[in-house]
Design a protein around this motif. Structure first.
Motif, mmCIF file in Angstrom:
data_model
loop_
_atom_site.group_PDB
_atom_site.id
_atom_site.type_symbol
_atom_site.label_atom_id
_atom_site.label_comp_id
_atom_site.label_asym_id
_atom_site.label_seq_id
_atom_site.Cartn_x
_atom_site.Cartn_y
_atom_site.Cartn_z
ATOM 1 N N GLY A 181 0.836 -1.192 0.000
ATOM 2 C CA GLY A 181 0.000 0.000 0.000
ATOM 3 C C GLY A 181 0.865 1.234 0.000
ATOM 4 O O GLY A 181 2.059 1.177 -0.285
ATOM 5 N N THR A 182 0.260 2.346 0.356
ATOM 6 C CA THR A 182 0.958 3.624 0.406
ATOM 7 C C THR A 182 1.500 3.861 1.808
ATOM 8 O O THR A 182 0.725 3.911 2.768
ATOM 9 N N PRO A 183 2.824 3.978 1.968
ATOM 10 C CA PRO A 183 3.372 4.256 3.297
ATOM 11 C C PRO A 183 2.881 5.602 3.816
ATOM 12 O O PRO A 183 2.674 6.552 3.042
ATOM 13 N N ARG A 184 2.701 5.662 5.118
ATOM 14 C CA ARG A 184 2.246 6.901 5.760
ATOM 15 C C ARG A 184 3.122 7.157 6.983
ATOM 16 O O ARG A 184 3.213 6.314 7.883
ATOM 17 N N PHE A 185 3.767 8.313 7.010
ATOM 18 C CA PHE A 185 4.556 8.761 8.153
ATOM 19 C C PHE A 185 3.842 9.981 8.707
ATOM 20 O O PHE A 185 3.650 10.965 7.999
ATOM 21 N N TYR A 186 3.406 9.898 9.956
ATOM 22 C CA TYR A 186 2.642 11.016 10.503
ATOM 23 C C TYR A 186 2.890 11.151 12.000
ATOM 24 O O TYR A 186 3.447 10.259 12.635
ATOM 25 N N ILE A 187 2.486 12.291 12.530
ATOM 26 C CA ILE A 187 2.583 12.562 13.955
ATOM 27 C C ILE A 187 1.183 12.489 14.545
ATOM 28 O O ILE A 187 0.240 13.067 14.000
ATOM 29 N N CYS B 290 1.923 -5.089 7.253
ATOM 30 C CA CYS B 290 3.063 -4.166 7.256
ATOM 31 C C CYS B 290 3.774 -4.179 8.602
ATOM 32 O O CYS B 290 3.227 -4.616 9.608
ATOM 33 N N THR B 291 4.994 -3.683 8.590
ATOM 34 C CA THR B 291 5.698 -3.361 9.820
ATOM 35 C C THR B 291 5.151 -2.026 10.310
ATOM 36 O O THR B 291 4.474 -1.311 9.570
ATOM 37 N N GLN B 292 5.477 -1.697 11.547
ATOM 38 C CA GLN B 292 5.068 -0.411 12.100
ATOM 39 C C GLN B 292 6.212 0.126 12.934
ATOM 40 O O GLN B 292 6.885 -0.638 13.632
ATOM 41 N N CYS B 293 6.440 1.435 12.853
ATOM 42 C CA CYS B 293 7.472 2.087 13.657
ATOM 43 C C CYS B 293 6.824 3.180 14.496
ATOM 44 O O CYS B 293 5.991 3.934 13.991
ATOM 45 N N LEU B 294 7.207 3.237 15.773
ATOM 46 C CA LEU B 294 6.669 4.236 16.700
ATOM 47 C C LEU B 294 7.799 4.875 17.487
ATOM 48 O O LEU B 294 8.780 4.211 17.818
ATOM 49 N N GLY B 295 7.621 6.127 17.814
ATOM 50 C CA GLY B 295 8.564 6.823 18.674
ATOM 51 C C GLY B 295 7.921 8.061 19.260
ATOM 52 O O GLY B 295 7.048 8.653 18.640
ATOM 53 N N ASN C 40 4.518 7.867 13.751
ATOM 54 C CA ASN C 40 4.040 6.536 13.384
ATOM 55 C C ASN C 40 4.328 6.334 11.900
ATOM 56 O O ASN C 40 4.034 7.209 11.087
ATOM 57 N N LEU C 41 4.910 5.201 11.570
ATOM 58 C CA LEU C 41 5.144 4.829 10.180
ATOM 59 C C LEU C 41 4.457 3.499 9.940
ATOM 60 O O LEU C 41 4.784 2.495 10.584
ATOM 61 N N GLU C 42 3.496 3.504 9.039
ATOM 62 C CA GLU C 42 2.727 2.319 8.671
ATOM 63 C C GLU C 42 2.122 2.588 7.304
ATOM 64 O O GLU C 42 2.521 3.537 6.645
ATOM 65 N N LEU C 43 1.167 1.792 6.869
ATOM 66 C CA LEU C 43 0.481 2.069 5.610
ATOM 67 C C LEU C 43 -0.663 3.052 5.853
ATOM 68 O O LEU C 43 -1.219 3.123 6.956
ATOM 69 N N ALA C 44 -1.013 3.802 4.824
ATOM 70 C CA ALA C 44 -2.033 4.845 4.949
ATOM 71 C C ALA C 44 -3.366 4.303 5.442
ATOM 72 O O ALA C 44 -4.086 4.988 6.165
ATOM 73 N N ASP C 45 -3.699 3.064 5.089
ATOM 74 C CA ASP C 45 -5.007 2.514 5.464
ATOM 75 C C ASP C 45 -4.914 1.420 6.531
ATOM 76 O O ASP C 45 -5.871 0.674 6.755
ATOM 77 N N THR C 46 -3.780 1.328 7.216
ATOM 78 C CA THR C 46 -3.578 0.264 8.204
ATOM 79 C C THR C 46 -4.711 0.203 9.226
ATOM 80 O O THR C 46 -5.236 -0.871 9.518
ATOM 81 N N ASN C 47 -5.079 1.339 9.785
ATOM 82 C CA ASN C 47 -6.086 1.333 10.844
ATOM 83 C C ASN C 47 -7.504 1.123 10.332
ATOM 84 O O ASN C 47 -8.431 0.989 11.127
#
Length: 139
Positions: free
Chosen positions: A14-20, A39-44, A106-113
């Motif tokens: 899908g389309t990656p999404r990096f957002y706050i 997908c993988t997911q990155c959080l910080g 958060n880094l995941e796909l745009a429609d992950t949730n």
């Protein structure tokens, strides 16, 4: 140079999404655990001075095989550290005790949730709720 020592991300479905995301204070309790199978997911955390916590369990890639309570581990994540969840990793959080809100990237796909949000509710299905205890916070 990119090699096997770098985080291996799976964001090709899908389309990656990096957002706050600004999360309101919800305390250190949880009763739901979720996994993303595509997908993988990155959080910080982007808010200095406040550790956060995440509850994790090994992937099963099945809502019928949610983690047993004894298989869940909680990790305290200090500010400045970022975490990557493998595909299918069960997770609850980020959890934090800070008053007010905390900003996370958060880094995941745009429609992950929307299309890849697989959740088990321990309160509803098992009559359980989990509480994170941290001796450093109690001191």
């Amino acid at each position: 140079m990119f090699d096997k020592e770098d985080a291996q991300l799976v964001l090709d479905k899908g389309t990656p999404r990096f957002y706050i995301m600004k999360l309101p204070a919800r305390g250190l309790k949880f009763h739901r655990i979720t996994y993303h199978g595509k997908c993988t997911q990155c959080l910080g955390s982007l808010t200095p001075g406040h550790p956060w916590y995440v509850a994790l369990a090994a992937p099963t890639l099945s809502l019928d095989r949610w983690p047993a309570p004894e298989d869940i581990r909680v990790f305290r994540i200090p500010f400045g550290c970022f975490v990557k969840f493998e595909v299918g990793t069960w997770h609850a959080g980020p959890l934090f005790a800070a008053p007010g809100s905390v900003d996370f990237y958060n880094l995941e796909l745009a429609d992950t949730n929307v299309v890849d949000h697989n959740t088990h509710d321990y309160r509803r299905d098992n009559g359980l709720e989990f509480v994170v205890l941290d001796e450093e916070l109690a001191a």
